[in-house]
Design a protein around this motif. Sequence first.
Motif, PDB file in Angstrom:
ATOM      1  N   CYS A 155     -11.707 -21.340 -36.943  1.00  0.00           N
ATOM      2  CA  CYS A 155     -11.680 -20.494 -36.030  1.00  0.00           C
ATOM      3  C   CYS A 155     -11.476 -19.085 -36.503  1.00  0.00           C
ATOM      4  O   CYS A 155     -11.509 -17.785 -36.412  1.00  0.00           O
ATOM      5  CB  CYS A 155     -10.234 -20.943 -35.227  1.00  0.00           C
ATOM      6  N   ARG A 156     -10.490 -19.012 -37.423  1.00  0.00           N
ATOM      7  CA  ARG A 156      -9.613 -18.082 -38.476  1.00  0.00           C
ATOM      8  C   ARG A 156     -11.476 -17.124 -39.089  1.00  0.00           C
ATOM      9  O   ARG A 156     -11.324 -15.578 -39.329  1.00  0.00           O
ATOM     10  CB  ARG A 156      -8.700 -18.526 -39.806  1.00  0.00           C
TER      11      ARG A 156
ATOM     12  N   ASN B  76     -12.923 -15.223 -36.457  1.00  0.00           N
ATOM     13  CA  ASN B  76     -12.012 -14.363 -36.571  1.00  0.00           C
ATOM     14  C   ASN B  76     -12.795 -13.029 -36.954  1.00  0.00           C
ATOM     15  O   ASN B  76     -12.661 -11.862 -36.877  1.00  0.00           O
ATOM     16  CB  ASN B  76     -10.772 -14.294 -35.606  1.00  0.00           C
TER      17      ASN B  76
ATOM     18  N   HIS C 186     -15.799 -11.709 -36.146  1.00  0.00           N
ATOM     19  CA  HIS C 186     -16.027 -10.470 -34.691  1.00  0.00           C
ATOM     20  C   HIS C 186     -15.087  -9.084 -35.003  1.00  0.00           C
ATOM     21  O   HIS C 186     -15.132  -8.671 -34.174  1.00  0.00           O
ATOM     22  CB  HIS C 186     -15.504 -11.285 -33.941  1.00  0.00           C
ATOM     23  N   ASN C 187     -13.866  -9.743 -36.040  1.00  0.00           N
ATOM     24  CA  ASN C 187     -13.363  -8.071 -36.037  1.00  0.00           C
ATOM     25  C   ASN C 187     -14.430  -7.421 -36.937  1.00  0.00           C
ATOM     26  O   ASN C 187     -13.021  -6.021 -36.683  1.00  0.00           O
ATOM     27  CB  ASN C 187     -11.629  -8.351 -36.935  1.00  0.00           C
TER      28      ASN C 187
ATOM     29  N   ALA D 256     -12.282  -6.876 -31.657  1.00  0.00           N
ATOM     30  CA  ALA D 256     -10.871  -6.810 -32.369  1.00  0.00           C
ATOM     31  C   ALA D 256     -10.120  -8.646 -30.962  1.00  0.00           C
ATOM     32  O   ALA D 256      -9.445  -9.222 -30.926  1.00  0.00           O
ATOM     33  CB  ALA D 256     -10.056  -6.363 -32.671  1.00  0.00           C
ATOM     34  N   ASN D 257     -11.071  -7.743 -29.624  1.00  0.00           N
ATOM     35  CA  ASN D 257     -10.413  -8.341 -28.720  1.00  0.00           C
ATOM     36  C   ASN D 257     -11.046  -9.820 -27.648  1.00  0.00           C
ATOM     37  O   ASN D 257      -9.906 -10.081 -27.197  1.00  0.00           O
ATOM     38  CB  ASN D 257     -11.170  -7.161 -27.197  1.00  0.00           C
ATOM     39  N   ASN D 258     -12.055  -9.902 -28.744  1.00  0.00           N
ATOM     40  CA  ASN D 258     -12.190 -11.339 -28.341  1.00  0.00           C
ATOM     41  C   ASN D 258     -11.466 -12.177 -29.238  1.00  0.00           C
ATOM     42  O   ASN D 258     -12.036 -13.425 -29.575  1.00  0.00           O
ATOM     43  CB  ASN D 258     -13.888 -11.534 -28.719  1.00  0.00           C
ATOM     44  N   LYS D 259     -10.320 -11.875 -29.931  1.00  0.00           N
ATOM     45  CA  LYS D 259      -9.784 -13.071 -31.333  1.00  0.00           C
ATOM     46  C   LYS D 259      -9.290 -13.925 -30.382  1.00  0.00           C
ATOM     47  O   LYS D 259      -9.025 -14.334 -29.536  1.00  0.00           O
ATOM     48  CB  LYS D 259      -8.679 -12.306 -31.737  1.00  0.00           C
ATOM     49  N   LYS D 260      -9.643 -15.428 -31.174  1.00  0.00           N
ATOM     50  CA  LYS D 260      -9.504 -16.593 -31.229  1.00  0.00           C
ATOM     51  C   LYS D 260      -7.829 -16.951 -31.224  1.00  0.00           C
ATOM     52  O   LYS D 260      -7.611 -16.898 -32.182  1.00  0.00           O
ATOM     53  CB  LYS D 260     -10.678 -17.376 -31.232  1.00  0.00           C
ATOM     54  N   ARG D 261      -7.435 -17.198 -30.017  1.00  0.00           N
ATOM     55  CA  ARG D 261      -5.918 -17.684 -30.603  1.00  0.00           C
ATOM     56  C   ARG D 261      -5.101 -19.116 -30.653  1.00  0.00           C
ATOM     57  O   ARG D 261      -5.872 -19.300 -29.549  1.00  0.00           O
ATOM     58  CB  ARG D 261      -4.592 -17.054 -30.073  1.00  0.00           C
TER      59      ARG D 261
ATOM     60  N   SER E   8      -1.614 -18.517 -25.815  1.00  0.00           N
ATOM     61  CA  SER E   8      -3.166 -19.695 -26.649  1.00  0.00           C
ATOM     62  C   SER E   8      -3.157 -20.291 -25.108  1.00  0.00           C
ATOM     63  O   SER E   8      -2.720 -21.334 -24.944  1.00  0.00           O
ATOM     64  CB  SER E   8      -3.178 -20.552 -27.589  1.00  0.00           C
TER      65      SER E   8
END
Length: 130
Positions: free
Chosen positions: A54-55, A58, A61-62, A67-72, A84
């Motif tokens: 997951c990191r 991120n 994609h960052n 960045a607005n698609n960041k998975k938490r 989340s």
Amino acid sequence: DGVRHLSLKERVCRYLNENGSRPGLLLSLLISLPHGCHSNMVTQNYDQLIEKACRNWNVIHNNNNQANNKKRLSVIPYHPVRESHDWLLKMHGCVSVPNEIILTSRDYADNDRSALAGLVQASLMTKHML
């Protein structure tokens, strides 16, 4: 040497942390699925490869200005994230909390995980699970 004084659980966690690898292709592909396809995951693994995948997603994609698609990812019960929508349930513990991993039948008997099992049962009845 300090390893001799570690409990079996601490040794297992140390080994996984020191010898853990990068997330494999399967985990990376699973994390990259569109939101909703993998939003609830359950694992019996102690390692943190799903969290790493997951990191990694991120970071990629960052770097691509998304960045607005960041998975938490909320890791239940160890690192819950209230905001989340995606969660990972670790049924047998996590290397981040060595004393709570489940290795033996005694560990099963001593740890009431009925609330966590309820999440699994609800997911099995209401969602598709891999």
